[in-house]
Design a protein around this motif. Structure first.
Motif, PDB file in Angstrom:
ATOM      1  N   MET A   1       0.837  -1.196   0.000  1.00  0.00           N
ATOM      2  CA  MET A   1       0.000   0.000   0.000  1.00  0.00           C
ATOM      3  C   MET A   1       0.878   1.255   0.000  1.00  0.00           C
ATOM      4  SD  MET A   1      -3.231  -0.529   2.595  1.00  0.00           S
ATOM      5  CE  MET A   1      -2.326  -0.815   4.114  1.00  0.00           C
ATOM      6  N   LYS A   2       0.358   2.301  -0.579  1.00  0.00           N
ATOM      7  CA  LYS A   2       0.996   3.619  -0.466  1.00  0.00           C
ATOM      8  C   LYS A   2       0.310   4.339   0.696  1.00  0.00           C
ATOM      9  CE  LYS A   2       1.686   7.855  -3.184  1.00  0.00           C
ATOM     10  NZ  LYS A   2       1.400   8.529  -4.471  1.00  0.00           N
ATOM     11  N   ILE A   3       1.096   4.636   1.737  1.00  0.00           N
ATOM     12  CA  ILE A   3       0.520   5.165   2.986  1.00  0.00           C
ATOM     13  C   ILE A   3       1.109   6.534   3.290  1.00  0.00           C
ATOM     14  CG2 ILE A   3       0.256   4.782   5.469  1.00  0.00           C
ATOM     15  CD1 ILE A   3       0.562   1.765   4.921  1.00  0.00           C
ATOM     16  N   LEU A   4       0.250   7.512   3.473  1.00  0.00           N
ATOM     17  CA  LEU A   4       0.672   8.845   3.904  1.00  0.00           C
ATOM     18  C   LEU A   4       0.584   8.886   5.423  1.00  0.00           C
ATOM     19  CD1 LEU A   4       1.349  11.853   3.431  1.00  0.00           C
ATOM     20  CD2 LEU A   4      -1.100  12.257   3.088  1.00  0.00           C
ATOM     21  N   LEU A   5       1.723   9.102   6.081  1.00  0.00           N
ATOM     22  CA  LEU A   5       1.801   9.071   7.544  1.00  0.00           C
ATOM     23  C   LEU A   5       2.097  10.474   8.052  1.00  0.00           C
ATOM     24  CD1 LEU A   5       1.963   7.552  10.253  1.00  0.00           C
ATOM     25  CD2 LEU A   5       4.308   6.898   9.670  1.00  0.00           C
ATOM     26  N   VAL A   6       1.063  11.122   8.568  1.00  0.00           N
ATOM     27  CA  VAL A   6       1.210  12.490   9.065  1.00  0.00           C
ATOM     28  C   VAL A   6       1.659  12.426  10.522  1.00  0.00           C
ATOM     29  CG1 VAL A   6       0.035  14.682   9.501  1.00  0.00           C
ATOM     30  CG2 VAL A   6      -0.575  13.307   7.486  1.00  0.00           C
ATOM     31  N   GLY A   7       2.822  13.016  10.792  1.00  0.00           N
ATOM     32  CA  GLY A   7       3.391  12.929  12.143  1.00  0.00           C
ATOM     33  C   GLY A   7       4.348  11.761  12.280  1.00  0.00           C
ATOM     34  N   GLY A   8       4.846  11.292  11.155  1.00  0.00           N
ATOM     35  CA  GLY A   8       5.657  10.070  11.131  1.00  0.00           C
ATOM     36  C   GLY A   8       7.067  10.214  11.647  1.00  0.00           C
ATOM     37  N   LYS A   9       7.413  11.398  12.176  1.00  0.00           N
ATOM     38  CA  LYS A   9       8.742  11.548  12.788  1.00  0.00           C
ATOM     39  C   LYS A   9       8.657  11.596  14.304  1.00  0.00           C
ATOM     40  CE  LYS A   9      11.792  14.318  10.687  1.00  0.00           C
ATOM     41  NZ  LYS A   9      12.290  15.560  10.045  1.00  0.00           N
ATOM     42  N   GLY A  10       7.461  11.448  14.854  1.00  0.00           N
ATOM     43  CA  GLY A  10       7.280  11.548  16.305  1.00  0.00           C
ATOM     44  C   GLY A  10       7.541  10.232  17.016  1.00  0.00           C
ATOM     45  N   THR A  11       7.272  10.225  18.312  1.00  0.00           N
ATOM     46  CA  THR A  11       7.508   9.038  19.140  1.00  0.00           C
ATOM     47  C   THR A  11       6.668   7.865  18.630  1.00  0.00           C
ATOM     48  OG1 THR A  11       7.823  10.526  21.003  1.00  0.00           O
ATOM     49  CG2 THR A  11       7.524   8.190  21.516  1.00  0.00           C
ATOM     50  N   ILE A  12       5.388   8.080  18.485  1.00  0.00           N
ATOM     51  CA  ILE A  12       4.517   7.024  17.964  1.00  0.00           C
ATOM     52  C   ILE A  12       4.702   6.886  16.450  1.00  0.00           C
ATOM     53  CG2 ILE A  12       2.110   6.338  17.569  1.00  0.00           C
ATOM     54  CD1 ILE A  12       1.412   7.585  20.285  1.00  0.00           C
ATOM     55  N   GLY A  13       4.697   8.016  15.753  1.00  0.00           N
ATOM     56  CA  GLY A  13       4.781   7.978  14.293  1.00  0.00           C
ATOM     57  C   GLY A  13       6.040   7.298  13.786  1.00  0.00           C
ATOM     58  N   GLY A  14       7.165   7.532  14.459  1.00  0.00           N
ATOM     59  CA  GLY A  14       8.420   6.903  14.044  1.00  0.00           C
ATOM     60  C   GLY A  14       8.332   5.384  14.152  1.00  0.00           C
ATOM     61  N   ALA A  15       7.679   4.924  15.218  1.00  0.00           N
ATOM     62  CA  ALA A  15       7.521   3.470  15.400  1.00  0.00           C
ATOM     63  C   ALA A  15       6.530   2.903  14.388  1.00  0.00           C
ATOM     64  CB  ALA A  15       7.049   3.178  16.830  1.00  0.00           C
ATOM     65  N   VAL A  16       5.527   3.682  14.052  1.00  0.00           N
ATOM     66  CA  VAL A  16       4.558   3.230  13.037  1.00  0.00           C
ATOM     67  C   VAL A  16       5.251   3.142  11.675  1.00  0.00           C
ATOM     68  CG1 VAL A  16       2.422   3.826  11.810  1.00  0.00           C
ATOM     69  CG2 VAL A  16       2.561   4.135  14.299  1.00  0.00           C
ATOM     70  N   ALA A  17       6.064   4.139  11.364  1.00  0.00           N
ATOM     71  CA  ALA A  17       6.804   4.108  10.095  1.00  0.00           C
ATOM     72  C   ALA A  17       7.682   2.863  10.033  1.00  0.00           C
ATOM     73  CB  ALA A  17       7.652   5.374   9.948  1.00  0.00           C
ATOM     74  N   GLU A  18       8.348   2.589  11.140  1.00  0.00           N
ATOM     75  CA  GLU A  18       9.229   1.411  11.218  1.00  0.00           C
ATOM     76  C   GLU A  18       8.430   0.114  10.996  1.00  0.00           C
ATOM     77  OE1 GLU A  18      12.459   1.669  11.696  1.00  0.00           O
ATOM     78  OE2 GLU A  18      12.788  -0.494  11.767  1.00  0.00           O
ATOM     79  N   ALA A  19       7.226   0.066  11.604  1.00  0.00           N
ATOM     80  CA  ALA A  19       6.400  -1.156  11.492  1.00  0.00           C
ATOM     81  C   ALA A  19       5.847  -1.351  10.080  1.00  0.00           C
ATOM     82  CB  ALA A  19       5.247  -1.091  12.494  1.00  0.00           C
ATOM     83  N   LEU A  20       5.677  -0.249   9.359  1.00  0.00           N
ATOM     84  CA  LEU A  20       5.008  -0.348   8.046  1.00  0.00           C
ATOM     85  C   LEU A  20       5.963  -0.408   6.867  1.00  0.00           C
ATOM     86  CD1 LEU A  20       2.141   2.305   8.534  1.00  0.00           C
ATOM     87  CD2 LEU A  20       1.886  -0.195   8.515  1.00  0.00           C
ATOM     88  N   HIS A  21       7.186   0.113   7.044  1.00  0.00           N
ATOM     89  CA  HIS A  21       7.979   0.393   5.850  1.00  0.00           C
ATOM     90  C   HIS A  21       8.452  -0.856   5.105  1.00  0.00           C
ATOM     91  CE1 HIS A  21      11.868  -0.231   7.913  1.00  0.00           C
ATOM     92  NE2 HIS A  21      12.340  -0.330   6.710  1.00  0.00           N
ATOM     93  N   ALA A  22       8.559  -1.991   5.804  1.00  0.00           N
ATOM     94  CA  ALA A  22       9.027  -3.198   5.114  1.00  0.00           C
ATOM     95  C   ALA A  22       8.027  -3.661   4.044  1.00  0.00           C
ATOM     96  CB  ALA A  22       9.281  -4.317   6.120  1.00  0.00           C
ATOM     97  N   GLU A  23       6.760  -3.483   4.332  1.00  0.00           N
ATOM     98  CA  GLU A  23       5.740  -4.007   3.411  1.00  0.00           C
ATOM     99  C   GLU A  23       5.021  -2.939   2.598  1.00  0.00           C
ATOM    100  OE1 GLU A  23       2.995  -6.900   4.910  1.00  0.00           O
ATOM    101  OE2 GLU A  23       4.467  -7.692   6.328  1.00  0.00           O
ATOM    102  N   HIS A  24       5.233  -1.688   2.949  1.00  0.00           N
ATOM    103  CA  HIS A  24       4.446  -0.633   2.298  1.00  0.00           C
ATOM    104  C   HIS A  24       5.345   0.543   1.916  1.00  0.00           C
ATOM    105  CE1 HIS A  24       0.853  -2.736   3.705  1.00  0.00           C
ATOM    106  NE2 HIS A  24       1.405  -2.786   4.914  1.00  0.00           N
ATOM    107  N   GLU A  25       4.838   1.339   0.983  1.00  0.00           N
ATOM    108  CA  GLU A  25       5.500   2.608   0.686  1.00  0.00           C
ATOM    109  C   GLU A  25       4.944   3.646   1.667  1.00  0.00           C
ATOM    110  OE1 GLU A  25       5.606   6.076  -2.770  1.00  0.00           O
ATOM    111  OE2 GLU A  25       4.518   4.209  -3.155  1.00  0.00           O
ATOM    112  N   VAL A  26       5.819   4.185   2.504  1.00  0.00           N
ATOM    113  CA  VAL A  26       5.362   5.120   3.538  1.00  0.00           C
ATOM    114  C   VAL A  26       5.895   6.523   3.219  1.00  0.00           C
ATOM    115  CG1 VAL A  26       5.385   5.686   6.002  1.00  0.00           C
ATOM    116  CG2 VAL A  26       5.363   3.280   5.280  1.00  0.00           C
TER     117      VAL A  26
END
Ligand SMILES: NC(=O)c1ccc[n+]([C@@H]2O[C@H](COP(=O)([O-])OP(=O)(O)OC[C@H]3O[C@@H](n4cnc5c(N)ncnc54)[C@H](OP(=O)(O)O)[C@@H]3O)[C@@H](O)[C@H]2O)c1
Length: 195
Positions: free
Chosen positions: A1-26
């Protein structure tokens, strides 16, 4: 999936980016990211969607509001919190729904203080409940099978440590899994809570 992650550099967002990036375009967006957005400015949200184009999911891990007891909160605190955490995320849905592909997802963030208020969480509790209330109804009217759900994170361990509150809370990596689960929901208007 192509996922737009708003706030993806924050405490939660950074971890979400990490969890998603292997399988998705973030694609990460925030005030300081390559893709710029200020949630408190509707024109900036519209410009972000124009820049990014169509996506399969929009995830928000942004949104701020002040802590403080009722008598300590100013008019500006209320205006800022409502414009940022509530209206900012509502505008992600209002302005972003046409950019989400058929059957895609929008995932917003509320927080545990929606369910567990305390004296200093007057504004935070209000904002979290507003996000959840908005999503519960707005989710029913979205077009083309676009889903809208909310993650309600608990206190994050890394945040507690940063704030000097001691070793309590859920590790950000575990909180990130709540967002992965939220993106897999078939239903709409749901609140993903811990545990
Ligand atoms: N951490 C917790 O314990 C916890 C618990 C429950 C709920 N929550 C909720 O979870 C969300 C994320 O919390 P967090 O602790 O991860 O926050 P954080 O570490 O402060 O990160 C916030 C993120 O949002 C971005 N951001 C801030 N203001 C923005 C704006 N006006 N427009 C666009 N992006 C903006 C920041 O990047 P830039 O600075 O580059 O803009 C950053 O990427 C918040 O809504 C918070 O209330 C957090």
């Amino acid at each position: 999936m192509k996922i737009l992650l708003v706030g993806g550099k924050g405490t939660i967002g950074g971890a979400v980016a990490e969890a998603l990036h292997a399988e998705h375009e973030v694609i990460v967006a925030s005030r300081s990211s390559a893709v710029k957005v200020d949630l408190s400015d509707a024109a900036s949200i519209a410009a972000m969607f124009e820049t990014v184009g169509k996506v399969d999911a929009v995830v928000s891990t942004a949104g701020s509001g002040a802590f403080g007891a009722l008598e300590a909160l100013s008019d500006e605190d209320f205006a800022f919190g409502l414009g940022n955490k509530f209206m900012g995320q509502a505008n992600l849905v209002r302005l972003g729904q046409d950019y989400v592909n058929d059957g895609g997802s929008i995932l917003l963030t509320s927080g545990i203080m929606a369910d567990h208020p305390m004296p200093a969480s007057v504004l935070i509790t209000t904002l979290n409940c507003a996000v959840q209330g908005f999503a519960s109804a707005a989710a029913l009217g979205l077009p083309r099978g676009v889903k809208l759900n909310v993650v309600s994170p608990p206190l994050v361990l890394e945040t507690a440590v940063k704030m000097g509150w001691g070793d309590q809370g859920m590790p950000a990596a575990a909180v990130a899994q709540m967002y992965v689960d939220g993106l897999a929901l078939e239903g709409v208007g749901e609140i993903v809570r811990p545990g």
